[in-house]
Design a protein around this motif. Structure first.
Motif, mmCIF file in Angstrom:
data_model
loop_
_atom_site.group_PDB
_atom_site.id
_atom_site.type_symbol
_atom_site.label_atom_id
_atom_site.label_comp_id
_atom_site.label_asym_id
_atom_site.label_seq_id
_atom_site.Cartn_x
_atom_site.Cartn_y
_atom_site.Cartn_z
ATOM 1 N N ASN A 62 0.820 -1.215 0.000
ATOM 2 C CA ASN A 62 0.000 0.000 0.000
ATOM 3 C C ASN A 62 0.856 1.267 0.000
ATOM 4 O OD1 ASN A 62 -2.766 -1.078 0.200
ATOM 5 N ND2 ASN A 62 -2.052 -1.925 2.128
ATOM 6 N N THR A 63 1.992 1.207 0.675
ATOM 7 C CA THR A 63 2.876 2.374 0.764
ATOM 8 C C THR A 63 3.448 2.739 -0.599
ATOM 9 O OG1 THR A 63 3.445 1.716 3.014
ATOM 10 C CG2 THR A 63 4.882 3.335 1.951
ATOM 11 N N ILE A 64 3.804 1.733 -1.399
ATOM 12 C CA ILE A 64 4.316 1.990 -2.745
ATOM 13 C C ILE A 64 3.280 2.754 -3.559
ATOM 14 C CG2 ILE A 64 4.983 0.910 -4.935
ATOM 15 C CD1 ILE A 64 6.238 -1.355 -3.299
ATOM 16 N N ILE A 65 2.029 2.307 -3.488
ATOM 17 C CA ILE A 65 0.947 2.953 -4.251
ATOM 18 C C ILE A 65 0.761 4.406 -3.817
ATOM 19 C CG2 ILE A 65 -1.519 2.909 -4.750
ATOM 20 C CD1 ILE A 65 0.000 0.631 -6.049
ATOM 21 N N LYS A 66 0.780 4.647 -2.515
ATOM 22 C CA LYS A 66 0.493 5.992 -2.002
ATOM 23 C C LYS A 66 1.616 6.978 -2.296
ATOM 24 C CE LYS A 66 -0.424 8.676 2.200
ATOM 25 N NZ LYS A 66 -1.306 9.624 1.509
ATOM 26 N N PHE A 67 2.863 6.573 -2.114
ATOM 27 C CA PHE A 67 3.948 7.550 -2.094
ATOM 28 C C PHE A 67 4.796 7.608 -3.364
ATOM 29 C CE2 PHE A 67 3.206 7.058 2.496
ATOM 30 C CZ PHE A 67 3.179 8.385 2.882
ATOM 31 N N TYR A 68 4.731 6.605 -4.212
ATOM 32 C CA TYR A 68 5.648 6.582 -5.358
ATOM 33 C C TYR A 68 5.542 7.842 -6.210
ATOM 34 C CZ TYR A 68 8.024 4.982 -9.575
ATOM 35 O OH TYR A 68 8.876 4.876 -10.649
ATOM 36 N N SER A 69 4.327 8.332 -6.408
ATOM 37 C CA SER A 69 4.128 9.476 -7.311
ATOM 38 C C SER A 69 4.675 10.790 -6.751
ATOM 39 C CB SER A 69 2.640 9.639 -7.642
ATOM 40 O OG SER A 69 1.891 9.934 -6.482
ATOM 41 N N ILE A 70 5.006 10.838 -5.448
ATOM 42 C CA ILE A 70 5.521 12.103 -4.904
ATOM 43 C C ILE A 70 7.021 12.247 -5.123
ATOM 44 C CG2 ILE A 70 3.734 12.032 -3.125
ATOM 45 C CD1 ILE A 70 5.980 11.583 -1.063
ATOM 46 N N PHE A 71 7.697 11.138 -5.480
ATOM 47 C CA PHE A 71 9.139 11.205 -5.714
ATOM 48 C C PHE A 71 9.390 11.494 -7.186
ATOM 49 C CE2 PHE A 71 8.645 8.357 -2.041
ATOM 50 C CZ PHE A 71 9.411 9.038 -1.116
ATOM 51 N N LYS A 72 10.106 12.582 -7.456
ATOM 52 C CA LYS A 72 10.272 13.060 -8.833
ATOM 53 C C LYS A 72 11.647 12.732 -9.417
ATOM 54 C CE LYS A 72 6.181 14.822 -8.460
ATOM 55 N NZ LYS A 72 5.043 14.125 -9.080
ATOM 56 N N ASN A 78 14.685 5.412 -6.240
ATOM 57 C CA ASN A 78 15.486 4.224 -5.949
ATOM 58 C C ASN A 78 15.610 3.987 -4.446
ATOM 59 O OD1 ASN A 78 15.952 3.622 -8.660
ATOM 60 N ND2 ASN A 78 17.791 4.894 -8.750
ATOM 61 N N SER A 79 15.835 5.047 -3.700
ATOM 62 C CA SER A 79 15.946 4.917 -2.244
ATOM 63 C C SER A 79 14.631 4.439 -1.646
ATOM 64 C CB SER A 79 16.346 6.262 -1.627
ATOM 65 O OG SER A 79 17.605 6.679 -2.089
ATOM 66 N N PHE A 80 13.530 4.987 -2.143
ATOM 67 C CA PHE A 80 12.209 4.599 -1.657
ATOM 68 C C PHE A 80 11.920 3.134 -1.961
ATOM 69 C CE2 PHE A 80 7.650 4.186 -2.900
ATOM 70 C CZ PHE A 80 7.093 4.265 -1.631
ATOM 71 N N LEU A 81 12.168 2.709 -3.200
ATOM 72 C CA LEU A 81 11.875 1.333 -3.586
ATOM 73 C C LEU A 81 12.793 0.333 -2.886
ATOM 74 C CD1 LEU A 81 11.170 1.808 -7.408
ATOM 75 C CD2 LEU A 81 9.514 1.363 -5.600
ATOM 76 N N THR A 82 14.030 0.729 -2.622
ATOM 77 C CA THR A 82 14.940 -0.135 -1.861
ATOM 78 C C THR A 82 14.386 -0.401 -0.468
ATOM 79 O OG1 THR A 82 16.895 0.650 -3.055
ATOM 80 C CG2 THR A 82 17.262 -0.350 -0.887
ATOM 81 N N LEU A 83 13.901 0.650 0.167
ATOM 82 C CA LEU A 83 13.294 0.490 1.494
ATOM 83 C C LEU A 83 12.102 -0.450 1.432
ATOM 84 C CD1 LEU A 83 13.103 1.392 4.486
ATOM 85 C CD2 LEU A 83 11.610 3.250 3.705
ATOM 86 N N MET A 84 11.285 -0.311 0.394
ATOM 87 C CA MET A 84 10.100 -1.151 0.272
ATOM 88 C C MET A 84 10.456 -2.629 0.056
ATOM 89 S SD MET A 84 7.559 0.896 0.738
ATOM 90 C CE MET A 84 8.691 1.671 1.912
ATOM 91 N N LEU A 85 11.583 -2.887 -0.585
ATOM 92 C CA LEU A 85 12.000 -4.267 -0.817
ATOM 93 C C LEU A 85 12.436 -4.970 0.471
ATOM 94 C CD1 LEU A 85 14.095 -4.325 -4.131
ATOM 95 C CD2 LEU A 85 11.916 -5.449 -3.684
ATOM 96 N N PHE A 86 13.111 -4.251 1.334
ATOM 97 C CA PHE A 86 13.721 -4.876 2.507
ATOM 98 C C PHE A 86 12.884 -4.718 3.776
ATOM 99 C CE2 PHE A 86 17.317 -4.452 -0.358
ATOM 100 C CZ PHE A 86 17.966 -5.672 -0.183
ATOM 101 N N LEU A 87 11.948 -3.786 3.789
ATOM 102 C CA LEU A 87 11.194 -3.516 5.007
ATOM 103 C C LEU A 87 10.379 -4.717 5.509
ATOM 104 C CD1 LEU A 87 10.949 -1.139 6.916
ATOM 105 C CD2 LEU A 87 8.943 -0.374 5.641
ATOM 106 N N PRO A 88 9.782 -5.537 4.627
ATOM 107 C CA PRO A 88 9.033 -6.691 5.131
ATOM 108 C C PRO A 88 9.864 -7.647 5.992
ATOM 109 C CG PRO A 88 8.444 -6.281 2.851
ATOM 110 C CD PRO A 88 9.596 -5.374 3.166
ATOM 111 N N LEU A 89 11.167 -7.667 5.770
ATOM 112 C CA LEU A 89 12.026 -8.569 6.551
ATOM 113 C C LEU A 89 12.050 -8.195 8.030
ATOM 114 C CD1 LEU A 89 15.050 -8.927 4.093
ATOM 115 C CD2 LEU A 89 13.107 -10.485 4.396
#
Length: 485
Positions: A62-72, A78-89
């Motif tokens: 859900n976080t990817i959907i909400k926030f991805y569009s605010i990063f220009k 890349n920093s945002f998506l990296t966090l999303m990949l590892f955060l579930p761990l």
């Protein structure tokens, strides 16, 4: 609505293909190829894994959907998506450790009523992880506005593979235990394929670097776990609690009725895949005019479509039950209650997308926790009294309360309602169709009867919607189909 309509139609067709394959599996193959006990076990396992999924994903989908569009910038993305990949761990590893240490205690508790569950508890944990990371990779592709292939993997792939496994069981190439492990393996393979596709759309570049809005993102993803858990709990807690209170085979009987009713939820599932990022974008841009238009159009279109599907199911349910083993045919009340609840979900349109992607999600979380408590309490009261029908009653009441609360909250926060005059017209049409067609029976084979009644309902319902112009979007689609023909 152009992009939304286009991809939603593709997603809807794909989803119904998946549900068609799933219907063959649930109504005919599972009910004839394996025992009720193992069918109930598989239903219980997958429902429990779905309950755990939002926790394992840590809200990142859900976080990817909400926030991805605010990063220009590419760096911030890349920093945002990296966090999303590892955060579930952060959740997966501790939960796995606790599960390993306390395995005997957890498995014994889950298997109190049905000892067969104990040997398969660890598969629930593994399945929850594959569900979670699949949703992360699916969200990754959806923010690139590419949802069709992901929807195919979500709705069709695992059901088609399950069909193959069930026939392998029937021809004795595998045994029932290998079937269970094979089904879990399918979900793992699905996750891997989704990861490859998502990364082909946007290659991951690992960047462990602080970015703007980091605190806001972490706060949202931590709280949104509750929101995702609420949605899944309301959908799946009934099957989980039935496994605790009644014999496991009755979970299979309940699962068949639930699957029939769940077909009504397909339009919303299909629309949500593309409309959620669009809604998030409108909220980030503070475009309330377009947001209101999208809210009302999505509500009306989904109500018309889901109402039609509801009619096809309810008007043919008695004939359908003649086609499956008699022991599975006692779920008429379940189909009606859950069917009405699913139509109500569709009537809300993109309400969930508005709430989960807005700054008001905290209040929704509190409301959701309260409703989960109500759901659990109602199941604890109704299941001992009414069995599987009691669980359907509890789910229906909980969903009804939850949906009313969400409508009122969006009205309060955004001053928007999803309903129009066309909503009332659609409701009237659905009621009229039930009155006209429910007791209209043909004296032929059930399959022929279902076909004949479905054609009559389709012609009457479609004509009324088109002739009286209930929806401009649906009229436009019908016009295109008529021109092609």
């Amino acid at each position: 609505m152009g992009l939304v309509i286009s991809q939603s139609i593709k997603n809807t067709l794909t989803t119904y293909l998946g549900f068609g394959i799933g219907a063959i599996n649930v109504l005919f193959l599972f009910t004839n190829f394996i025992s009720d006990t193992y069918f109930g076990l598989i239903t219980f396992m997958l429902s429990t894994a779905n309950i755990m999924m939002p926790l394992m994903a840590f809200g990142t989908n859900n976080t990817i959907i909400k926030f991805y569009s605010i990063f220009k910038t590419r760096q911030s993305q890349n920093s945002f998506l990296t966090l999303m990949l590892f955060l579930p761990l952060v959740v997966i590893i501790p939960v796995g450790f606790i599960g390993h240490v306390a395995f005997d205690t957890i498995s014994t508790w889950l298997a109190q009523k049905n000892p067969i569950i104990k040997d398969y508890v660890w598969l629930i944990y593994f399945s929850a992880i594959t569900f979670a990371y699949f949703e992360v990779f699916y969200a990754w592709s959806r923010v690139q506005f590419q949802s069709v292939l992901g929807n195919f993997m979500k709705e069709v792939f695992h059901r088609l593979c399950t069909t193959i496994l069930l026939f392998a069981l029937y021809f004795e190439f595998i045994n029932v235990e290998e079937l269970i492990y094979g089904i879990v393996g399918i979900y793992f393979l699905r996750m891997l394929i989704m990861a490859i596709y998502a990364f082909s759309l946007r290659q991951p570049i690992i960047k462990f670097k602080k970015f703007k809005s980091l605190v806001k993102v972490l706060k949202y993803t931590s709280l949104i776990i509750v929101a995702g858990s609420v949605a899944n709990l309301i959908l799946e807690i009934d099957k989980f609690m039935l496994g605790y209170y009644v014999d496991i085979e009755k979970v299979a009987y309940y699962g068949v009725a639930i699957y029939i009713a769940s077909v009504i939820g397909v339009p919303l599932r299909s629309l949500h895949q593309i409309i959620s990022p669009v809604t998030a974008k409108l909220l980030n841009e503070r475009n309330k005019v377009e947001l209101k238009s999208l809210y009302q159009k999505s509500s009306l279109n989904l109500f018309i479509i889901s109402g039609f599907i509801f009619l096809l199911i309810i008007l043919n349910i008695n004939e359908l039950y003649l086609l499956i083993p008699e022991k599975f045919s006692g779920g008429l009340l379940i189909v009606i209650l859950i069917g009405v609840a699913k139509v109500g979900d569709n009537l809300l349109g993109n309400n969930n997308a508005i709430l989960f992607n807005s700054d008001y999600y905290r209040m929704v979380l509190l409301l959701g926790v309260f409703l989960v408590i109500i759901t659990v309490v109602l199941n604890m009261i109704f299941i001992p009294l009414f069995g599987i029908n009691g669980s359907a009653m509890a789910t229906f009441i909980a969903i009804l309360i939850y949906n009313i609360a969400k409508i009122l909250f969006v009205k309060y926060a955004f001053n928007m309602m999803p309903f129009t005059i066309a909503t009332l017209k659609t409701l009237s049409l659905i009621v009229v169709c039930v009155v006209i067609f429910y007791f209209w029976e043909f004296q032929f084979h059930p399959i022929i009867n279902i076909g004949l009644k479905s054609i009559l309902v389709c012609v009457f319902y479609g004509y009324m919607v088109y002739a009286f112009k209930f929806s401009d979007d649906i009229s436009l689609i019908i016009n295109k189909l008529l021109k092609r023909s």
